[in-house]
Design a protein around this motif. Structure first.
Motif, PDB file in Angstrom:
ATOM      1  N   THR A 156       0.603  -1.060   0.027  1.00 42.69           N
ATOM      2  CA  THR A 156       0.130  -0.083   0.204  1.00 42.69           C
ATOM      3  C   THR A 156       0.837   1.307   0.023  1.00 42.69           C
ATOM      4  O   THR A 156       0.308   2.596   0.198  1.00 42.69           O
ATOM      5  CB  THR A 156      -0.845  -0.070   1.250  1.00 42.69           C
ATOM      6  N   GLY A 157       2.071   1.299   0.019  1.00 51.93           N
ATOM      7  CA  GLY A 157       2.929   2.178   0.070  1.00 51.93           C
ATOM      8  C   GLY A 157       3.131   2.940   1.295  1.00 51.93           C
ATOM      9  O   GLY A 157       3.457   4.082   1.435  1.00 51.93           O
ATOM     10  N   ASN A 158       2.838   2.176   2.386  1.00 53.65           N
ATOM     11  CA  ASN A 158       2.742   2.828   3.774  1.00 53.65           C
ATOM     12  C   ASN A 158       4.093   2.184   4.515  1.00 53.65           C
ATOM     13  O   ASN A 158       3.888   2.551   5.676  1.00 53.65           O
ATOM     14  CB  ASN A 158       1.337   2.308   4.361  1.00 53.65           C
ATOM     15  N   ILE A 159       4.828   1.483   3.855  1.00 57.09           N
ATOM     16  CA  ILE A 159       6.053   0.671   4.446  1.00 57.09           C
ATOM     17  C   ILE A 159       6.988   1.803   4.991  1.00 57.09           C
ATOM     18  O   ILE A 159       7.052   3.114   4.518  1.00 57.09           O
ATOM     19  CB  ILE A 159       6.505  -0.144   3.599  1.00 57.09           C
ATOM     20  N   SER A 160       7.790   1.811   5.947  1.00 53.98           N
ATOM     21  CA  SER A 160       9.071   2.741   6.294  1.00 53.98           C
ATOM     22  C   SER A 160      10.299   2.096   5.361  1.00 53.98           C
ATOM     23  O   SER A 160      10.455   1.219   5.053  1.00 53.98           O
ATOM     24  CB  SER A 160       9.286   2.566   7.757  1.00 53.98           C
ATOM     25  N   ILE A 161      10.925   3.077   5.197  1.00 55.95           N
ATOM     26  CA  ILE A 161      12.153   3.094   4.634  1.00 55.95           C
ATOM     27  C   ILE A 161      13.416   3.833   5.134  1.00 55.95           C
ATOM     28  O   ILE A 161      13.409   4.951   5.797  1.00 55.95           O
ATOM     29  CB  ILE A 161      12.025   3.650   3.047  1.00 55.95           C
ATOM     30  N   PHE A 162      14.560   3.207   5.136  1.00 55.09           N
ATOM     31  CA  PHE A 162      15.751   3.826   5.812  1.00 55.09           C
ATOM     32  C   PHE A 162      16.607   4.009   4.532  1.00 55.09           C
ATOM     33  O   PHE A 162      16.700   3.127   3.618  1.00 55.09           O
ATOM     34  CB  PHE A 162      16.678   2.655   6.776  1.00 55.09           C
ATOM     35  N   MET A 203      10.547   9.678  -4.998  1.00 55.03           N
ATOM     36  CA  MET A 203      10.215   8.294  -5.281  1.00 55.03           C
ATOM     37  C   MET A 203      10.077   7.517  -4.034  1.00 55.03           C
ATOM     38  O   MET A 203       9.129   6.632  -3.853  1.00 55.03           O
ATOM     39  CB  MET A 203      11.471   7.554  -6.133  1.00 55.03           C
ATOM     40  N   LEU A 204      10.848   8.016  -3.322  1.00 51.51           N
ATOM     41  CA  LEU A 204      10.830   7.331  -1.849  1.00 51.51           C
ATOM     42  C   LEU A 204       9.859   7.327  -0.885  1.00 51.51           C
ATOM     43  O   LEU A 204       9.371   6.395  -0.370  1.00 51.51           O
ATOM     44  CB  LEU A 204      12.247   7.487  -0.819  1.00 51.51           C
ATOM     45  N   THR A 205       9.286   8.699  -1.153  1.00 50.32           N
ATOM     46  CA  THR A 205       7.837   8.914  -0.563  1.00 50.32           C
ATOM     47  C   THR A 205       6.589   8.379  -1.144  1.00 50.32           C
ATOM     48  O   THR A 205       5.489   8.525  -0.677  1.00 50.32           O
ATOM     49  CB  THR A 205       7.997  10.422  -0.017  1.00 50.32           C
ATOM     50  N   THR A 206       6.932   7.930  -2.336  1.00 51.58           N
ATOM     51  CA  THR A 206       5.853   7.285  -3.110  1.00 51.58           C
ATOM     52  C   THR A 206       5.740   5.664  -2.721  1.00 51.58           C
ATOM     53  O   THR A 206       4.852   5.063  -2.378  1.00 51.58           O
ATOM     54  CB  THR A 206       6.103   7.226  -4.643  1.00 51.58           C
ATOM     55  N   LEU A 207       6.993   5.266  -2.460  1.00 52.87           N
ATOM     56  CA  LEU A 207       7.280   3.770  -2.036  1.00 52.87           C
ATOM     57  C   LEU A 207       6.941   3.415  -0.749  1.00 52.87           C
ATOM     58  O   LEU A 207       6.378   2.631  -0.024  1.00 52.87           O
ATOM     59  CB  LEU A 207       8.758   3.259  -2.323  1.00 52.87           C
ATOM     60  N   GLY A 208       7.218   4.489   0.037  1.00 52.80           N
ATOM     61  CA  GLY A 208       6.975   4.410   1.540  1.00 52.80           C
ATOM     62  C   GLY A 208       6.288   5.618   2.231  1.00 52.80           C
ATOM     63  O   GLY A 208       6.268   6.730   1.766  1.00 52.80           O
ATOM     64  N   ARG A 209       5.753   5.331   3.486  1.00 48.79           N
ATOM     65  CA  ARG A 209       5.196   6.662   3.987  1.00 48.79           C
ATOM     66  C   ARG A 209       6.121   7.338   4.973  1.00 48.79           C
ATOM     67  O   ARG A 209       6.367   8.497   5.328  1.00 48.79           O
ATOM     68  CB  ARG A 209       4.242   6.123   5.132  1.00 48.79           C
ATOM     69  N   ARG A 210       7.216   6.717   5.651  1.00 48.98           N
ATOM     70  CA  ARG A 210       8.115   7.195   6.619  1.00 48.98           C
ATOM     71  C   ARG A 210       9.568   6.934   6.156  1.00 48.98           C
ATOM     72  O   ARG A 210       9.867   5.617   6.036  1.00 48.98           O
ATOM     73  CB  ARG A 210       7.896   6.832   8.164  1.00 48.98           C
ATOM     74  N   VAL A 211      10.301   7.937   5.611  1.00 47.70           N
ATOM     75  CA  VAL A 211      11.600   7.821   4.991  1.00 47.70           C
ATOM     76  C   VAL A 211      12.820   8.342   5.979  1.00 47.70           C
ATOM     77  O   VAL A 211      12.497   9.727   6.255  1.00 47.70           O
ATOM     78  CB  VAL A 211      11.460   8.445   3.790  1.00 47.70           C
TER      79      VAL A 211
END
Length: 322
Positions: free
Chosen positions: A126-132, A146-154
Motif C-alpha cells: 500500500t506504499g505505507n511501509i517505512s524506508i531507511f 520516489m522514496l515517499t511514493t514507495l513508503g510513508r516514513r523515510v
C-alpha cells in the motif's frame, strides 16, 4: 524518470506495484517469467536482463534475497553505469557489501543509495511501509520523491552502509519479538487460557509489539503466512550477530536466537514460513496453538498516504521535513 526494477518477489513485487500505481515509467526483470508477465499486465515494460535496465533507465532498483544475488546483478549492470545513473538497493544486505558495490557504481560516475524497507509485505503493498535510506544527502534528496511514493516514513540514516546496519538491527528485534510471542502463546495454551483472550491481553498490555499485532494473528489462524521464510530470518539475525562480533559485544540472546532458527531449519526446512518456528514448541508439547477469528493473511487497512522524511530529533514525535 525511467525506473528499472530487478526482483519481483514478495516485497519487490509490491514495491514495483506502488510505482506503477503512482504513474512511474517502469521496466522490470525477474528470473520468474510469470512475475514479469503479471507486472507487464499492469502496465510495466520488461527487459532482457539487468544490463538492459541500466542502459535504458535513469535509476535501477534491486530487491533480491541475498548479498550474492545483488553482486551478480550489479556486476551485470556496471558496464552501463554512466554519469547521472542511480543504483537503488532495497534488499536487506550486509553493510560492507553494499558499500563495496556502491563504490563500484560511484567509480563509474553513477550514484548509489541503499533503501531497505521495514513494516511487512502488507504495508509494502500500500506504499505505507517505512524506508531507511543511506547515501550522500544530494542523492537522497534527488530520490526522495520516489522514496515517499514507495513508503510513508523515510529516514535518511547517513552514509552508505548505515541503512543496512539499522535494517539488520530492526529485523533482529522483530525476530526476538516473534520468539517471545511464540513462547507466550504456547505457555498460555498449556495453562488453559483461551487463545483469543490471550491475544487481546497481549495486545492491550505493555507486552504488545508490532510483531504480536501482525504475526500472532497469522500464527493463531494457522496459515503462518507472513511471506517470509526461516532462511531469510537466519540470514538477517546472522548479519546482526556478525556486527556485534566485529565490535566485540558479548551478546547472550542473539546467539541463542541463531541456534533456535538453526534447529527450526533442520526440522522443517529453510523455506518454511518463519512464524512456524512455533512448531518446535507445538511438537514438543503436543499443543495446537490456533484460534478462530484470525485472518490467513495480513491486509493493510490504512489508506495510502504520501510519504514524508522523518528527521531524528530525540523528541517523542519526530519533526517532519518541510
Amino acid at each position: 524518470m525511467k525506473i528499472g526494477f530487478v526482483g519481483l518477489g514478495n516485497v519487490g513485487g509490491k514495491l514495483a506495484g506502488s510505482l506503477l500505481r503512482n504513474g512511474y515509467d517502469l521496466t522490470v526483470v525477474d528470473l520468474n517469467p510469470d512475475l514479469v508477465a503479471g507486472m507487464v499486465a499492469k502496465g510495466a515494460k520488461s527487459a532482457e536482463n539487468p544490463a538492459a535496465l541500466m542502459r535504458d533507465c535513469d535509476a535501477v532498483i534491486t530487491c533480491l534475497p541475498s548479498p550474492a544475488a545483488c553482486a551478480v546483478v550489479l556486476n551485470d549492470m556496471l558496464p552501463f553505469v554512466t554519469d547521472g545513473k542511480i543504483w537503488m538497493e532495497m534488499s536487506t544486505t550486509e553493510a560492507s557489501e553494499v558499500k563495496r558495490l556502491a563504490d563500484l557504481v560511484i567509480e563509474k560516475g553513477g550514484s548509489a543509495i541503499e533503501c531497505p524497507v521495514s513494516g511487512g509485505c502488507h504495508r509494502a503493498d500500500t506504499g505505507n511501509i517505512s524506508i531507511f535510506a543511506g547515501s550522500d544527502r544530494a542523492t537522497f534528496e534527488r530520490m526522495l520523491p520516489m522514496l515517499t511514493t514507495l513508503g510513508r516514513r523515510v529516514l535518511h540514516t547517513g552514509e552508505i552502509g548505515t541503512a543496512s546496519t539499522l535494517k539488520v538491527m530492526t529485523n533482529y528485534l522483530a525476530t526476538a519479538n516473534l520468539l517471545t510471542c511464540c513462547e507466550a502463546l504456547v505457555t498460555m495454551k498449556a495453562a488453559g487460557i483461551d487463545m483469543n483472550t490471550t491475544y487481546e491481553a497481549m495486545k492491550i498490555s505493555s507486552g504488545t509489539s508490532f510483531v504480536h499485532e501482525t504475526e500472532s494473528q497469522l500464527i493463531l489462524n494457522g496459515s503462518r503466512d507472513v511471506s517470509f521464510t526461516m532462511d531469510l530470518v537466519k540470514k538477517d539475525i546472522g548479519l546482526f550477530q556478525k556486527i556485534a562480533e566485529a565490535a566485540n559485544i558479548p551478546l547472550e540472546i542473539s546467539p541463542l536466537m541463531v541456534a533456535i532458527f538453526d534447529d527450526g531449519i533442520a526440522k522443517y526446512g529453510e523455506r518454511e514460513l518463519s512464524p512456524n518456528i512455533i512448531r518446535r514448541l507445538e511438537d514438543a508439547t503436543g499443543l495446537d496453538v490456533t484460534a478462530p477469528g484470525f485472518p490467513a493473511e495480513l491486509i493493510d487497512d490504512e489508506p495510502e498516504e504520501q510519504g514524508y522524511e522523518v528527521i531524528p530529533t530525540g523528541l517523542t514525535k519526530p519533526v517532519l521535513a518541510g
